[in-house]
Design a protein around this motif. Structure first.
Motif, PDB file in Angstrom:
ATOM      1  N   PHE A 329     -26.191  40.137 -57.294  1.00 12.32           N
ATOM      2  CA  PHE A 329     -26.505  38.798 -57.380  1.00 12.32           C
ATOM      3  C   PHE A 329     -25.069  38.194 -57.273  1.00 12.32           C
ATOM      4  N   PRO A 330     -24.384  37.269 -56.995  1.00  9.03           N
ATOM      5  CA  PRO A 330     -25.284  36.000 -56.049  1.00  9.03           C
ATOM      6  C   PRO A 330     -26.033  37.188 -54.444  1.00  9.03           C
ATOM      7  N   PRO A 331     -27.101  37.022 -53.778  1.00 11.01           N
ATOM      8  CA  PRO A 331     -26.609  37.196 -52.083  1.00 11.01           C
ATOM      9  C   PRO A 331     -25.884  36.767 -51.350  1.00 11.01           C
ATOM     10  N   LYS A 332     -25.730  36.900 -50.757  1.00 11.82           N
ATOM     11  CA  LYS A 332     -24.609  36.127 -49.498  1.00 11.82           C
ATOM     12  C   LYS A 332     -25.264  34.478 -49.323  1.00 11.82           C
ATOM     13  N   MET A 362     -29.720  28.657 -59.275  1.00  9.34           N
ATOM     14  CA  MET A 362     -29.683  30.230 -59.483  1.00  9.34           C
ATOM     15  C   MET A 362     -28.697  30.800 -60.730  1.00  9.34           C
ATOM     16  N   LYS A 363     -27.071  30.920 -60.805  1.00  7.33           N
ATOM     17  CA  LYS A 363     -26.967  31.519 -61.989  1.00  7.33           C
ATOM     18  C   LYS A 363     -27.090  31.342 -63.092  1.00  7.33           C
ATOM     19  N   GLY A 364     -28.134  29.892 -63.616  1.00  5.34           N
ATOM     20  CA  GLY A 364     -28.211  29.747 -64.578  1.00  5.34           C
ATOM     21  C   GLY A 364     -29.719  30.505 -65.104  1.00  5.34           C
ATOM     22  N   LEU A 365     -30.526  30.765 -63.686  1.00  2.46           N
ATOM     23  CA  LEU A 365     -31.342  31.812 -63.794  1.00  2.46           C
ATOM     24  C   LEU A 365     -31.411  33.000 -64.125  1.00  2.46           C
TER      25      LEU A 365
END
Length: 390
Positions: A329-332, A362-365
């Motif tokens: 994470f995060p994926p590319k 996504m980072k918040g999740l």
């Protein structure tokens, strides 16, 4: 279904219709499994009932209702909180959105401040629900013809015609999500790769079906080499994890090879992620085990893939082998999709494939689901342990 200014132009008389096609396909898929018309809601500043029935939605020139709510901003906190609060067992919430955070007071704020707010909002909203809720986010592309509102101009847009990403977000209690991902009834629905212009997907869950999946050593597998017997029965109640009398093949050229069947939530993870041997860490120092390959399976016990482990040394005594499945994470694709500036709305540029601030969402999740974990646990979906005795 999000109804903000930059969402309206995913559908209409002149677009190709991928967005509407995907929405109708998913709704009809669920209706076939459980003959009950899904409830549709409009979301922007609040959550509103959709004013048309399903047949009218399908036949309308545009599925968007421009006169309901305030399309000038999207209150993601209210939207996410409402979805999470309303979730019940055997129910799934689905959000169609471009996942661009546009708060009520975004006008005049820097791009970084807007993205920081999006990250903090997601973390604050999902953290209390992360233990028992799963979230699957699917990225797709669709034709877009109309006005687009950049982060620094939420009230004045520019005309854009071209490709744009959007997202289908599925929310469910862990047990419901597990059923959806494993039950054959839903196999057609979760074939997301078959949806128009599917791109990628990402999964957030602390459900045991992902963090502690069922696995078992395969006896008499055609690709196994060597011999062994079952170990202590009490230690093998949930799959064969302990084996004894382990011996390599009598052939001097054959190396001890053990095959392990594992149950992956296939609909939630990319097949390429599961089968890439670089995504696994094997710790079996005494035997020098290495992962040779990962193959698809279709067994009655629910296991979906076979991991083939090959020893490079001959070992004796009691020893353990651990298999760790890495979580990158995060994926590319998230990094490639992220944009911190959406003011250059050129259909021939990266704008056609990027989403403003998506990495912040996504980072918040990710923080919500993984922040309480130890640093080592955050880097892996799961760890499997095998015990060997000669």
């Amino acid at each position: 279904m999000e109804h903000s200014g930059s969402m309206y132009f995913y559908d209409g008389p002149s677009v190709k219709g991928q967005f509407k096609n995907t929405l109708v396909t998913l709704m009809q898929g669920f209706e076939k499994v459980k003959p009950k018309i899904p409830k549709v809601f409009i979301v922007n500043d609040k959550v509103y009932p959709y004013p048309k029935d399903f047949e009218q939605l399908i036949t309308s020139k545009s599925i968007f209702e421009t006169k309901i709510g305030n399309s000038g901003f999207t209150d993601f906190q209210t939207i996410f909180s409402t979805i999470l609060a309303d979730l019940k067992q055997d129910q799934m919430g689905i959000l169609f959105s471009d996942l661009i955070y546009s708060g009520k007071n975004s006008q005049g704020k820097s791009a970084q401040k807007i993205m920081d707010e999006a990250e903090q909002l997601c973390q604050m909203t999902f953290s209390p629900n992360a233990a028992n809720t799963s979230v699957l986010i699917i990225k797709l592309h669709s034709d877009y013809q109309g006005v687009y509102y950049s982060y620094n101009s939420p009230n004045k847009g520019k005309t854009y015609k071209g490709n744009r990403p959007y997202y289908v977000c599925l929310f469910a209690k862990n047990q419901t999500m597990e059923k959806f991902l494993k039950d054959g009834l839903y196999s057609q629905i979760r074939s997301f790769e078959q949806l128009p212009d599917f791109q990628n997907k990402i999964f957030f869950s602390n459900g045991s079906f992902l963090s502690a999946p069922y696995y078992t050593i395969l006896q008499n597998d055609s690709e196994g080499k060597g011999s062994f017997n079952k170990g202590d029965r009490d230690l093998n109640k949930n799959g064969l994890h302990v084996i004894k009398d382990v011996k390599p093949s009598h052939r001097s050229t054959d190396k001890l090879t053990i095959c392990v069947a594992v149950s992956f939530p296939k609909g939630a993870l990319e097949e390429s992620e599961i089968t890439n041997i670089e995504n696994y860490q094997i710790d079996g120092f005494k035997d020098g085990f290495k992962l040779k390959t990962v193959k698809s399976l279709n067994r009655t016990d629910g296991t979906t893939h076979k991991l083939i482990l090959e020893a490079s040394k001959v070992a004796r005594g009691e020893r353990e082998v651990t298999i760790k499945f890495k979580r990158n994470f995060p994926p590319k694709w998230v990094t490639d999709t992220h944009s911190s500036d959406d003011t250059n709305i050129n259909p021939k540029s990266v704008f056609a494939t990027q989403t403003f601030g998506i990495n912040s969402i996504m980072k918040g999740l990710d923080n919500s689901f993984n922040l309480p974990k130890s640093s080592s646990d955050k880097n892996y979906y799961f760890t499997l342990t095998l015990k060997l005795e000669d």
